[in-house]
Design a protein around this motif. Sequence first.
Motif, PDB file in Angstrom:
ATOM      1  N   THR A 262       4.510  -5.010   1.819  1.00 32.40           N
ATOM      2  CA  THR A 262       5.270  -6.162   2.684  1.00 32.40           C
ATOM      3  C   THR A 262       4.546  -7.199   3.310  1.00 32.40           C
ATOM      4  O   THR A 262       4.131  -7.307   1.772  1.00 32.40           O
ATOM      5  CB  THR A 262       4.056  -5.544   3.854  1.00 32.40           C
ATOM      6  OG1 THR A 262       2.637  -4.846   3.469  1.00 32.40           O
ATOM      7  CG2 THR A 262       4.004  -3.875   4.131  1.00 32.40           C
ATOM      8  N   ALA A 263       4.547  -8.413   3.858  1.00 31.76           N
ATOM      9  CA  ALA A 263       3.227  -9.654   3.335  1.00 31.76           C
ATOM     10  C   ALA A 263       2.389  -9.451   2.934  1.00 31.76           C
ATOM     11  O   ALA A 263       1.431 -10.120   2.362  1.00 31.76           O
ATOM     12  CB  ALA A 263       3.403 -10.139   5.075  1.00 31.76           C
ATOM     13  N   ARG A 264       1.579  -8.441   3.903  1.00 31.86           N
ATOM     14  CA  ARG A 264       0.102  -8.180   3.588  1.00 31.86           C
ATOM     15  C   ARG A 264       0.118  -7.974   2.080  1.00 31.86           C
ATOM     16  O   ARG A 264      -0.861  -8.482   1.622  1.00 31.86           O
ATOM     17  CB  ARG A 264      -0.259  -7.641   4.650  1.00 31.86           C
ATOM     18  CG  ARG A 264      -2.110  -7.646   4.275  1.00 31.86           C
ATOM     19  CD  ARG A 264      -3.079  -7.079   5.149  1.00 31.86           C
ATOM     20  NE  ARG A 264      -4.215  -6.512   5.418  1.00 31.86           N
ATOM     21  CZ  ARG A 264      -5.185  -7.830   5.712  1.00 31.86           C
ATOM     22  NH1 ARG A 264      -4.982  -8.612   6.320  1.00 31.86           N
ATOM     23  NH2 ARG A 264      -6.010  -7.748   5.345  1.00 31.86           N
ATOM     24  N   GLN A 265       0.758  -7.320   2.021  1.00 27.96           N
ATOM     25  CA  GLN A 265       0.426  -6.813   0.083  1.00 27.96           C
ATOM     26  C   GLN A 265       1.016  -7.439  -0.518  1.00 27.96           C
ATOM     27  O   GLN A 265       0.320  -7.670  -1.947  1.00 27.96           O
ATOM     28  CB  GLN A 265       1.602  -5.577   0.320  1.00 27.96           C
ATOM     29  CG  GLN A 265       0.696  -4.150   1.141  1.00 27.96           C
ATOM     30  CD  GLN A 265       1.627  -2.669   0.521  1.00 27.96           C
ATOM     31  OE1 GLN A 265       2.937  -2.861   0.532  1.00 27.96           O
ATOM     32  NE2 GLN A 265       1.004  -1.955   1.195  1.00 27.96           N
ATOM     33  N   ARG A 266       1.861  -8.978  -0.518  1.00 30.42           N
ATOM     34  CA  ARG A 266       2.033  -9.642  -1.536  1.00 30.42           C
ATOM     35  C   ARG A 266       1.000 -11.014  -1.470  1.00 30.42           C
ATOM     36  O   ARG A 266       0.924 -11.244  -2.707  1.00 30.42           O
ATOM     37  CB  ARG A 266       3.401 -10.316  -0.291  1.00 30.42           C
ATOM     38  CG  ARG A 266       4.462 -11.568  -1.142  1.00 30.42           C
ATOM     39  CD  ARG A 266       4.274 -10.659  -2.642  1.00 30.42           C
ATOM     40  NE  ARG A 266       4.965 -12.291  -3.631  1.00 30.42           N
ATOM     41  CZ  ARG A 266       5.637 -12.211  -4.977  1.00 30.42           C
ATOM     42  NH1 ARG A 266       5.608 -10.646  -5.222  1.00 30.42           N
ATOM     43  NH2 ARG A 266       7.056 -12.870  -5.108  1.00 30.42           N
ATOM     44  N   GLY A 267       0.802 -11.066   0.087  1.00 35.79           N
ATOM     45  CA  GLY A 267      -0.461 -11.860  -0.152  1.00 35.79           C
ATOM     46  C   GLY A 267      -1.781 -11.586  -1.129  1.00 35.79           C
ATOM     47  O   GLY A 267      -1.992 -11.836  -2.052  1.00 35.79           O
TER      48      GLY A 267
END
Length: 324
Positions: A262-267
């Motif tokens: 997800t976007a948060r995990q990528r961040g």
Amino acid sequence: MPESSPTQTRRGRLLRRGASFLVLLAVAGYLAVQYVTGGTGDPACEVVSAGGDGASYEFTPEQAVNAATITAVGTARGLPERAVAIALATALQESGLRNITHGDRDSLGLFQQRPSQGWGTAKEIQDPAYAAGEFYDHLVKVSGYSRLPLTVAAQRVQRSGYPEAYAKHEQDATLLAAALTGHAAATLTCEGRQDATPTGGPDAVRAALVRDFGREVLTAAGATVTLKAPATPAPSPTATSVARRTVTLPVPADTDTAAGTTARQRGWQLAHWAVANASALHIENVSYAGLRWTAGNTDSEWRPIATAKGTAKGTDAVRIVTAQ
């Protein structure tokens, strides 16, 4: 002065030999411990469990850089967290997560791969990104590797003479994989002590990102070195300096990969990667999702970022500020 008897001479010789043997044994023991634990310096990084069970693993900045590279190569290929954990446990066993220049026969590098066995040239194997890629190339050919016990999956790639040895590193590798893939937020910290080589700066950070993730990490996210135009009123010299030392990595809201990131995990993956590389790249602080890690703090915690309107919560970008 009385002459020494033959018996006394032999006894003295045996004592000297015995003392020499003990010294050699102690040195060998020390080197073995250093090899197994993965370094000669004091641990300056730590990863903790996101589950609150108290599990943690301490490691050195050198190990942190190599672990971050292994993880980035895996996730760039769309591989799941389990693949990364297998790779990290293997490198912990084979080299202590150090890019060593020696080993059994012609074995080299993080995974102790052998040029004579077709793993690549000696120079290629000593490139951590290349070595990790070769490991993953072989791992994905193992049928059902993600469902196998970790030690079985690792052994089918490595063909080690000690097939059960990988299992003892599973917990530490699992903690590292969860943090460095971004699935466990704000769980990896380092002291950020800078090494003596002045290799930092925004350009060095960008080059290292490309080395580990591939050029897509910059082009897909539109990463930039922040060079903000003067605002009104004009920013202070200190603020301008920080802006020029900031690498901004936008995290698109629709981030998704074959690994289900997800976007948060990528961040958090990018943020933890930066912390792991802090000593080598002279990174001063890293910010993401309303939290900031700062080099040099004795507790090395991720702390809330206070703003005029309260605590920042944005997950739109990872911001990396270098020391120069």
